[in-house]
Structure formats: C-alpha cells, structure tokens
Design a protein around this motif. Structure first.
Motif, mmCIF file in Angstrom:
data_model
loop_
_atom_site.group_PDB
_atom_site.id
_atom_site.type_symbol
_atom_site.label_atom_id
_atom_site.label_comp_id
_atom_site.label_asym_id
_atom_site.label_seq_id
_atom_site.Cartn_x
_atom_site.Cartn_y
_atom_site.Cartn_z
ATOM 1 N N GLY A 94 -0.095 4.848 8.277
ATOM 2 C CA GLY A 94 -0.106 3.450 8.682
ATOM 3 C C GLY A 94 -0.737 3.196 10.030
ATOM 4 O O GLY A 94 -1.006 2.064 10.371
ATOM 5 N N SER A 159 -1.575 4.758 0.103
ATOM 6 C CA SER A 159 -0.336 4.011 -0.121
ATOM 7 C C SER A 159 0.862 4.922 0.122
ATOM 8 O O SER A 159 0.787 6.130 -0.060
ATOM 9 C CB SER A 159 -0.332 3.500 -1.557
ATOM 10 N N VAL A 160 1.961 4.330 0.532
ATOM 11 C CA VAL A 160 3.201 5.077 0.761
ATOM 12 C C VAL A 160 3.549 5.920 -0.463
ATOM 13 O O VAL A 160 3.974 7.062 -0.362
ATOM 14 C CB VAL A 160 4.351 4.086 1.066
ATOM 15 N N GLU B 30 -2.039 -3.477 -2.301
ATOM 16 C CA GLU B 30 -1.810 -4.567 -1.342
ATOM 17 C C GLU B 30 -1.482 -4.060 0.055
ATOM 18 O O GLU B 30 -1.913 -4.610 1.056
ATOM 19 C CB GLU B 30 -0.638 -5.423 -1.823
ATOM 20 N N GLU B 31 -0.704 -3.017 0.068
ATOM 21 C CA GLU B 31 -0.265 -2.408 1.325
ATOM 22 C C GLU B 31 -1.469 -1.955 2.169
ATOM 23 O O GLU B 31 -1.544 -2.205 3.377
ATOM 24 C CB GLU B 31 0.575 -1.201 0.919
ATOM 25 N N SER B 34 -3.492 -4.999 3.362
ATOM 26 C CA SER B 34 -2.941 -5.701 4.529
ATOM 27 C C SER B 34 -3.108 -4.859 5.794
ATOM 28 O O SER B 34 -3.318 -5.389 6.887
ATOM 29 C CB SER B 34 -1.501 -6.120 4.276
ATOM 30 N N MET B 35 -3.076 -3.545 5.643
ATOM 31 C CA MET B 35 -3.311 -2.658 6.791
ATOM 32 C C MET B 35 -4.733 -2.871 7.331
ATOM 33 O O MET B 35 -4.952 -3.013 8.525
ATOM 34 C CB MET B 35 -3.157 -1.211 6.311
#
Lengths: 178, 78
Positions: A94, A159-160, B30-31, B34-35
């Motif tokens: 992130g 992604s996580v 989406e994650e 948005s990052m």
C-alpha cells in the motif's frame, strides 16, 4: 472576472498538467509559456462562458504533441535515465514512494498518461477529456484503464487478497467420492 | 461505434487525429485503482500548490502590455 483573469487563474492547473506530460518542471514551464502565448494570440476564438480550462488544456496538449514530445524523447533516449530507473516493488503493502510513482507515470505511453491525468487529477469528465484529446469517450476509458494497469504492474501493486498465503486456495479440499 | 467529434466549442487547434472505438478494457481491483488515484492526486496537487514561476508571471506581464490600454474587460464584445 475578465478573460485575462480567468486565464491567469488556470495557470496552476495548466502547470500541473504540463508537468504530468513533460516529466520535468523546467520543460513544463516552457510548455506553459508557449501555450499561454498561443492562447493569448487566439483569445478572440475563445467563446466567453465556455470552459476556459478545457480550451487551455487543448492548446497546451497540442503544443506538447507538435513540439515538446519529440524533444522529450530525444532527452530520454540520450541518457536512458527513465528505463534505467525501473521502479522497485514497494517495501510495504500500500505504500508507494512519490518519486517512484512519478517515474512510473513518466514511463506510461503519452496517450495513456494524459487520459489518466485529465480524468483522475484535473477533474475532467470522460466526455471532456475525450473532447480535449480528440478521441471517442470509450477510447479515453480504455486508456485510463490501461494506464492504471501499467502503473499497478510497474509499481508492483497487488491487491490485499493476493498477499494471502497460497493456503487460502487449498483450504477447501476437493470433495472425495466414496 | 465511431468517433463523433463531441460537439463542444473547443477551438484550440483541435488535434488532427480523431480516433474511434474503444480499445479492449481491462479493469483492475478497486483497491489498486484507489491507491493509484490517491498517488496521482498527491502528485498533481503538489504541483498545484507550487507558486507560479516568475518566468510565467513576466510573460503574462508582457502579454498584458501588448494589448493593454482599453481592453480591461472586452469579453462581452465577443
């Protein structure tokens, strides 16, 4: 606000768009100046009440493609700097270093980068961005998506869910038939 | 589908190449989207926050001088 004041008010946005296109502040300022001179010379063609920002962005973009882009490529080819500085994967999920992000942004194709910036940062709708770029709305959408995909790839963004152990896939054993 | 010129009143020497038709579109989570959006806005806002360079202010002054005099607000005439 008269036309001149309106023009001046758009300069910070023009600079931000120019930096995104050029990848360097100095060259961006040259680009802005050239675009402003062109805008000023053609101010009669601006229709009061229409979108001054879109008008200026269109002019700046045209100056970039007609002149600046070639110079930028020459500079990049000469020192190979951008290609050499490929981005390292983020140390922490992130978190992306701004310098790395700028490099990755600069490595996008011009058409993808401008679409992403117009829609994702300059605040234009897809329709307005399409008018500025002289292409179909669907093309802008596609370029924005491709730009995001390439950035994610270059910055090794995942992604996580992708960070979860592979065990997640194996947690549901196949059903055994007796 | 064809590129239909989007009839807005842009007159800044419109680009010569008008492309048509969407290329294939792949979406990303989406994650991640948005990052990337956050990073892009931070990058852009950083430039927005910078003061306007003197070279540009000087140019504006010169451009203003060229047409100065009686056209302080001539937009209504156009």
């Amino acid at each position: 606000m008269n036309v001149r004041d309106e023009l001046v008010a758009q300069i910070p946005n023009l600079r931000a768009f120019a930096v995104s296109l050029c990848g360097s502040s100095e060259r961006a300022d040259d680009l802005v100046q050239e675009a402003l001179m062109k805008a000023w010379a053609n101010i009669d063609t601006f229709e009061a009440g229409t979108n001054m920002r879109a008008w200026l962005f269109t002019i700046l973009r045209n100056v970039f493609y007609s002149d600046f882009r070639k110079k930028r490529r020459e500079i990049e080819d000469a020192d190979g700097r951008l290609a050499a500085n490929l981005v390292a994967p983020p140390e922490q999920h992130g978190h992306v270093d701004m310098a790395d992000f700028s490099k990755a942004l600069a490595m996008l194709d011009d058409d993808q980068r401008e679409a992403l910036v117009l829609v994702g940062a300059s605040g234009f709708s897809y329709e307005e961005a399409a008018a500025i770029c002289g292409c179909a709305v669907g093309t802008v959408k596609s370029r924005v998506n491709r730009a995001r995909g390439r950035l994610a790839e270059m910055l090794a963004l995942r992604s996580v869910h992708e960070y979860e152990p592979e065990a997640a896939d194996k947690s549901t054993p196949p059903l055994r038939t007796p | 589908m064809s590129g239909d010129g989007e009839g807005t009143a842009l007159t800044g020497n419109e680009p010569a190449a008008i492309e048509s038709g969407p290329e294939s579109v792949e979406s990303i989570p989406e994650e991640i989207e948005s990052m990337i959006g956050d990073q892009l806005r931070a990058f852009y806002d950083g430039v927005l926050a910078e003061p306007i360079p003197n070279s540009i202010l000087e140019l504006l002054g010169k451009l203003g001088d060229i047409v100065s005099g009686d056209d302080g607000d001539d937009s209504s005439a156009r």
